[in-house]
Design a protein around this motif. Structure first.
Motif: not given
Length: 69
Positions: A10-13, A15-16, A24, A31
């Motif tokens: 799972r990578n940062y998005q 929308s997190d 998230s 981040h």
């Protein structure tokens, strides 16, 4: 390090920041910390403003005061 076949990556998005699940929130916090660390290292960096609970209020922030030689 080998990845397990059943382990999800799972990578940062962006929308997190709006999501409420544990992963998230963790990715958004990490981040923000990395972003702050990189920004504060520059001459024009600003500190984000947060409320008393540590929630982000604004990205406009305050100017970082620098000592001039």
């Amino acid at each position: 390090m080998k990845k397990k076949k059943d382990q999800d990556v799972r990578n940062y998005q962006p929308s997190d920041y709006e999501k409420e699940d544990f992963v998230s929130k963790g990715l958004a916090t990490t981040h923000e910390q990395v972003s702050d660390t990189l920004t504060e290292g520059t001459f024009d960096g600003k500190i984000d403003e947060v409320d008393k609970n540590g929630n982000l209020v604004t990205h406009k922030g305050k100017e970082i005061k620098r000592k001039r030689k």
